[in-house]
Design an enzyme around this catalytic site. Structure first.
Site, PDB file in Angstrom:
ATOM      1  N   ASP A   1       0.825  -1.220   0.000  1.00  0.00           N
ATOM      2  CA  ASP A   1       0.000   0.000   0.000  1.00  0.00           C
ATOM      3  C   ASP A   1       0.852   1.261   0.000  1.00  0.00           C
ATOM      4  O   ASP A   1       2.071   1.211   0.165  1.00  0.00           O
ATOM      5  CB  ASP A   1      -0.962  -0.006   1.207  1.00  0.00           C
ATOM      6  CG  ASP A   1      -0.261  -0.306   2.526  1.00  0.00           C
ATOM      7  OD1 ASP A   1       0.980  -0.379   2.555  1.00  0.00           O
ATOM      8  OD2 ASP A   1      -0.965  -0.464   3.544  1.00  0.00           O
TER       9      ASP A   1
ATOM     10  N   ASN B   1      -7.278  -1.925  14.258  1.00  0.00           N
ATOM     11  CA  ASN B   1      -8.670  -2.296  13.970  1.00  0.00           C
ATOM     12  C   ASN B   1      -8.766  -3.548  13.090  1.00  0.00           C
ATOM     13  O   ASN B   1      -9.825  -3.865  12.570  1.00  0.00           O
ATOM     14  CB  ASN B   1      -9.412  -1.120  13.307  1.00  0.00           C
ATOM     15  CG  ASN B   1      -8.814  -0.729  11.961  1.00  0.00           C
ATOM     16  OD1 ASN B   1      -7.898  -1.371  11.475  1.00  0.00           O
ATOM     17  ND2 ASN B   1      -9.356   0.322  11.363  1.00  0.00           N
TER      18      ASN B   1
HETATM   19  C1  GLP Z   1      -0.393   0.890   8.572  1.00  0.00           C
HETATM   20  C2  GLP Z   1      -0.133  -0.024   7.386  1.00  0.00           C
HETATM   21  C3  GLP Z   1      -0.377  -1.469   7.728  1.00  0.00           C
HETATM   22  C4  GLP Z   1       0.288  -1.807   9.047  1.00  0.00           C
HETATM   23  C5  GLP Z   1      -0.284  -0.959  10.138  1.00  0.00           C
HETATM   24  C6  GLP Z   1       0.244  -1.293  11.519  1.00  0.00           C
HETATM   25  O1  GLP Z   1      -1.697   1.288   8.693  1.00  0.00           O
HETATM   26  N1  GLP Z   1      -0.915   0.317   6.243  1.00  0.00           N
HETATM   27  O2  GLP Z   1       0.129  -2.270   6.669  1.00  0.00           O
HETATM   28  O3  GLP Z   1       0.123  -3.174   9.327  1.00  0.00           O
HETATM   29  O4  GLP Z   1       0.044   0.381   9.828  1.00  0.00           O
HETATM   30  O5  GLP Z   1       1.367  -0.560  11.839  1.00  0.00           O
HETATM   31  P1  GLP Z   1       2.338  -0.888  13.024  1.00  0.00           P
HETATM   32  O6  GLP Z   1       3.153  -2.056  12.597  1.00  0.00           O
HETATM   33  O7  GLP Z   1       3.174   0.354  13.168  1.00  0.00           O
HETATM   34  O8  GLP Z   1       1.511  -1.175  14.225  1.00  0.00           O
END
Ligand code: GLP
Length: 254
Positions: free
Chosen positions: A68, A136
């Site tokens: 993404d 979420n």
């Molecule tokens: C973002 C990304 C996700 C990721 C999420 C969690 O929203 N689009 O791909 O899994 O963050 O992030 P973190 O690993 O910092 O908790």
């Protein structure tokens, strides 16, 4: 086979495990395709893969496809996922620039960009897909919803995602409201998937993902439908999966 659960003392140890799974795939394929993720969670994985590269693992034939990107952020923006990937991974390894794929968040026509990206995903079947998980339950930026979209699409980020990701920005007003994300079917088409999650904050969503039913309001739960998923956790994020005796629970919750 159900989801394989692996629980490590620290994210550091977990990252080494995921890198060794990736190494196996890289060595077994002439043109290995890695599906890559961002966020704080996979950083330890990238670190370990960089170490493997420095100790001799060649990544010249590896193709990478990221999940993404924020809409409206240029690749040079320090908060973009392009920037993140360069900083935490690509600058340190020998993946060929032409083999690196990340959605273009500033394409003039985002709908066309989604089609272009889908074609890349179709042409390069993913051998090894790493995903993190949002608080979420989102994977990539597939947010909880009544329906989940299969293919690459533009998504309006949920308020809770904007709030959660604001920690990476100077100010919450700077968090983009839209993103481009690979869809759930594109993720599920990967031959092998590794879901990573660390910390107590993720324990509830990990529990719902692994032990709950398959629900569109917990997008990561669709991974239960895949035949080769490894869930890589630390002790904190795994705490909701333990029974009173400290054993891994297999009891589904409703
Ligand atoms: C973002 C990304 C996700 C990721 C999420 C969690 O929203 N689009 O791909 O899994 O963050 O992030 P973190 O690993 O910092 O908790």
């Amino acid at each position: 086979m159900g989801m394989r659960i692996r629980i490590f003392d620290t994210p550091h140890d977990a990252g080494i495990h995921v890198a060794s799974l990736a190494e196996r795939v890289i060595l077994q394929n002439q043109r290995p395709v890695l599906g890559l993720a961002t966020g704080s969670t996979p950083i330890q994985f990238y670190h370990a893969l960089i170490n493997l590269h420095k100790s001799g693992l060649d990544l010249a034939d590896v193709v990478t496809i990221n999940l993404d990107e924020y809409a409206s952020l240029s690749p040079h923006d320090a908060q973009s996922y392009h920037f993140y990937m360069n900083k935490y991974f690509f600058e340190h390894v020998n993946v060929a620039p032409e083999n690196i794929h990340i959605p273009n968040g500033i394409a003039s026509d985002l709908a066309k960009e989604c089609l272009r990206y889908d074609a890349i995903v179709q042409r390069n079947p993913i051998d090894f897909q790493v995903v993190g998980i949002g608080m979420n339950g989102h994977i990539g930026f597939n947010e909880p919803n009544d329906l989940l979209l299969s293919r690459t699409h533009v998504v309006a980020l949920k308020n809770e995602t904007i709030e959660s990701n604001a920690r990476f920005f100077d100010d919450i007003s700077r968090v983009p409201q839209y993103a481009i994300t690979m869809g759930v079917q594109s993720i599920l088409q990967a031959k092998q998937i590794v879901l990573m999650a660390f910390g107590m904050d993720k324990s509830c969503i990990v529990q719902e993902t692994v032990l709950g039913g398959v629900r569109t309001d917990v997008p990561a739960s669709v991974l239960q439908l895949h035949h080769d998923v490894t869930v890589v956790l630390d002790k904190e994020s795994a705490s909701g999966l333990m029974d009173k005796r400290g054993n891994l629970s297999t009891q589904q919750t409703s």
